[in-house]
Write a protein that holds these residues in place. Structure first.
Motif, short mmCIF file in Angstrom:
data_model
loop_
_atom_site.label_atom_id
_atom_site.label_comp_id
_atom_site.label_asym_id
_atom_site.label_seq_id
_atom_site.Cartn_x
_atom_site.Cartn_y
_atom_site.Cartn_z
N TYR A 253 0.74 -8.19 -5.33
CA TYR A 253 0.77 -7.53 -6.82
C TYR A 253 0.04 -6.35 -7.13
CZ TYR A 253 0.41 -7.87 -11.86
OH TYR A 253 0.66 -7.67 -13.02
N GLN A 254 -0.65 -6.10 -6.01
CA GLN A 254 -1.49 -4.88 -6.12
C GLN A 254 -0.53 -3.57 -6.89
OE1 GLN A 254 -4.94 -4.45 -5.70
NE2 GLN A 254 -4.61 -2.42 -6.61
N ASP B 135 -4.47 -11.92 -8.09
CA ASP B 135 -5.29 -11.14 -6.91
C ASP B 135 -4.56 -10.94 -5.57
OD1 ASP B 135 -7.17 -11.10 -8.81
OD2 ASP B 135 -8.08 -13.10 -8.33
N ARG C 38 0.86 -1.32 0.00
CA ARG C 38 0.06 0.00 -0.07
C ARG C 38 0.73 1.27 0.02
NH1 ARG C 38 -3.32 -3.23 3.59
NH2 ARG C 38 -2.39 -2.33 5.49
N LYS D 107 -0.70 -3.20 -10.60
CA LYS D 107 -1.78 -3.00 -11.34
C LYS D 107 -1.93 -1.73 -12.02
CE LYS D 107 -4.57 -6.60 -9.28
NZ LYS D 107 -5.73 -7.44 -8.57
N ALA E 32 -2.48 -9.46 -2.58
CA ALA E 32 -2.23 -8.23 -2.33
C ALA E 32 -0.84 -7.68 -2.73
CB ALA E 32 -2.34 -8.29 -0.85
#
Length: 584
Positions: free
Chosen positions: A203-204, A199, A137, A207, A201
């Motif tokens: 890999y977020q 899917d 994040r 994206k 986290a």
């Protein structure tokens, strides 16, 4: 540590009457040299996860092996010895505050090493692996950030194995969270091992990559990220999942009390000192909790009379837990209500605060893999997490109090303000629970003055949350020092708060597995309320609520005696805000 905590207020009170100019410069210089060197070393050890870290993404994860841990203990022992050699009374006023904050910080870090807290890197609320997912994040700005992140992902197996080695050492000496609090906590591991790679986290960040990175390089970085997740991250989580299910959970200790752990009474007292920044004993805290609960129950009965409820408190609590009007029908409804409450605060902010943080916050749901065992909400710089799992356990009448606590003027307001303060040592950015949680709980009470609570039921929701935190003083000490059972703790919360049974179960398991942390909230709020009453009485008509709040928040996270001493100087200075008028 208790000797230092008891003397802390005296040191700081002396600072308010001392002249900066008369303090020998060499004392300040010695102190600055010590904490500057230690902080630089601490950063090299990756021991602080700074929310405002603009230094990019690290290519490696921390070393947590026993040799490194023992070296850290020796280092902090040397730092503490160096601190004790500095004549605190000869420091300038500003550096005396820094000294008080820093010494308490080092003492807590050293105590954790001496009790080998690193051999228990998880509890019912959080864990090293779920914390690691938070790296995804962070802000990714450059191709180098992504390359470093890929390197970090490839470092996960080494990091997990070191953590598992520590956990095995904890198992061997009976130093683990109680087994009952670990049930189901492997869901956050299966969320990685059982999901599609895209899917997961981790890999977020791949994206939505910054446009400044050329498309061809983006594709290469995505491929490297997927490879690292497939060949390093997922296998590491699978190995940890196997360890948790076959070895760690089955052999974890059954006893609940911190007193039952190795050197248990001393260990629990060290957590009391860390989380309350006081020298109070478990018995003293237990009695404070019982007394405060009696006061809050009297306020609860007043609300019951306002709504003309015919019945006793248990019947009213059951009514609140079961009536559909008090619960959202969809996750979006809960999130939108939270956003509406946050904007209600915005309309009142300038009446209660002279200085506002620059940073705003987003309202987002708790990730689904964490939500079943996560608390009702959590806030910090830039974010207010709302738990939308199990909507019948998320009462709307409690949402205003939760929002004030976690968003503004609570955590998502206080933390950014602290981080925005310039001219302070970096170690002052570290979070001190008694102050931070005390302020957030005070924010809930402040909502009554601000007109945030629109119905008696919402007022009761606030009182239930006050009772929730006061009852923690009773429950935490009851479990860890007085031999309470898990059922006994759950019954106490069910009988004294409007929390749902689901919330009660997750909260009690959190207290059981995280000794002392639950004590910080109410004791911190009491310190702020007492400081405000003292300032109001001393200043009379000169008292300005905005200046008082600005003064408390300008400090940043500090031990409670530091806060109390700062309000004494605020009073002596005529109640002036620490900010220039043009900045307010």
């Amino acid at each position: 540590m208790r000797d230092f905590s008891a003397a802390l207020a005296c040191i700081l009170l002396a600072a308010s009457t001392s002249s900066v100019a008369s303090a020998p410069l060499h004392a300040d210089a010695r102190f600055k040299a010590l904490y500057t060197q230690e902080w630089k070393w601490r950063q090299s050890q990756q021991l602080e996860d700074e929310e405002d870290d603009d230094n990019g993404i690290s290519p490696r994860l921390p070393r947590v092996d026993p040799a490194t841990q023992q070296a850290r203990q020796r280092y902090w022992e040397g730092v503490l010895k160096g601190l004790d050699a500095i004549p605190a009374a000869k420091l300038s006023a500003a550096e005396r505050i820094n000294y008080a904050v820093y010494r308490a910080q080092i003492a807590a870090l050293l105590a954790n090493q001496r009790f080998r807290e690193y051999e228990k890197p998880l509890n019912a609320d959080s864990s090293f692996w779920s914390n690691l997912a938070g790296e995804a994040r962070k802000s990714f700005r450059t191709a180098e950030d992504y390359r470093n992140y890929v390197a970090q992902l490839n470092d996960v197996p080494r990091y997990f194995r070191e953590e598992m080695a520590n956990m095995r050492a904890g198992l061997k000496r009976g130093f683990t969270p109680p087994r009952v609090t670990l049930q189901g906590r492997d869901a956050s591991l299966t969320a990685v091992t059982a999901a599609k790679l895209e899917d997961v986290a981790f890999y977020q960040p791949f994206k939505d990559m910054p446009a400044i990175i050329p498309a061809e390089e983006q594709a290469s970085l995505r491929a490297a990220g997927l490879k690292a997740i497939r060949e390093a991250v997922v296998p590491a989580h699978a190995e940890l999942l196997d360890f948790m299910r076959k070895e760690y959970v089955p052999q974890a200790t059954e006893a609940l009390a911190a007193h039952s752990l190795p050197d248990g009474p001393a260990y629990y007292q060290s957590k009391i000192v860390e989380y309350t920044t006081t020298a109070l004993s478990a018995e003293q805290i237990h009695q404070i909790g019982l007394a405060e609960m009696a006061k809050i129950r009297a306020e609860m009965h007043e609300v019951m009379q306002q709504v003309e409820f015919k019945g006793d408190l248990p019947a009213f609590l059951q009514f609140l837990r079961s009536d559909p009007r008090f619960y959202a029908k969809t996750p979006d409804e809960l999130l939108m209500r939270a956003a509406w409450i946050a904007k209600k605060f915005d309309a009142k902010a300038d009446q209660y605060f002279g200085h506002l943080p620059r940073r705003r916050f987003a309202i987002i749901p708790v990730p689904p893999e964490q939500a079943p065992y996560y608390t009702s909400g959590r806030g910090g710089p830039g974010v207010y997490l709302v738990n939308t799992y199990n909507l019948p356990s998320r009462a709307l009448y409690s949402l205003p109090a939760l929002t004030l606590h976690e968003s503004a003027p609570g955590h998502a307001f206080q933390m950014p303000l602290a981080l925005e303060q310039g001219g302070r040592p970096d170690f002052r950015k570290a979070y001190i629970s008694a102050y931070g949680e005390g302020w957030a709980l005070y924010s809930e009470r402040l909502g009554t003055e601000m007109g945030i609570y629109e119905t008696p039921y919402e007022v009761f929701g606030m009182l239930s949350y006050q009772a929730w935190r006061a009852s923690r003083l009773v429950v935490d000490t009851g479990i860890h020092a007085k031999g309470w059972t898990r059922q006994q703790a759950q019954d106490y919360l069910m009988q004294n708060t409007a929390l749902s049974s689901h919330e009660v179960e997750t909260e009690v398991d959190r207290y059981i597995s995280w000794p002392g942390q639950a004590l910080s909230y109410y004791l911190g709020e009491m310190a702020i309320i007492e400081a405000r009453k003292k300032a109001e009485a001393a200043l009379g008509k000169k008292f300005d609520i905005r200046a008082f709040h600005d003064t408390v928040l300008h400090l940043g996270s500090v031990p409670l005696p530091v806060l109390q001493a700062r309000i004494d100087s605020f009073i002596a200075d005529g109640g002036k805000s620490p900010y220039p008028k043009q900045a307010r």
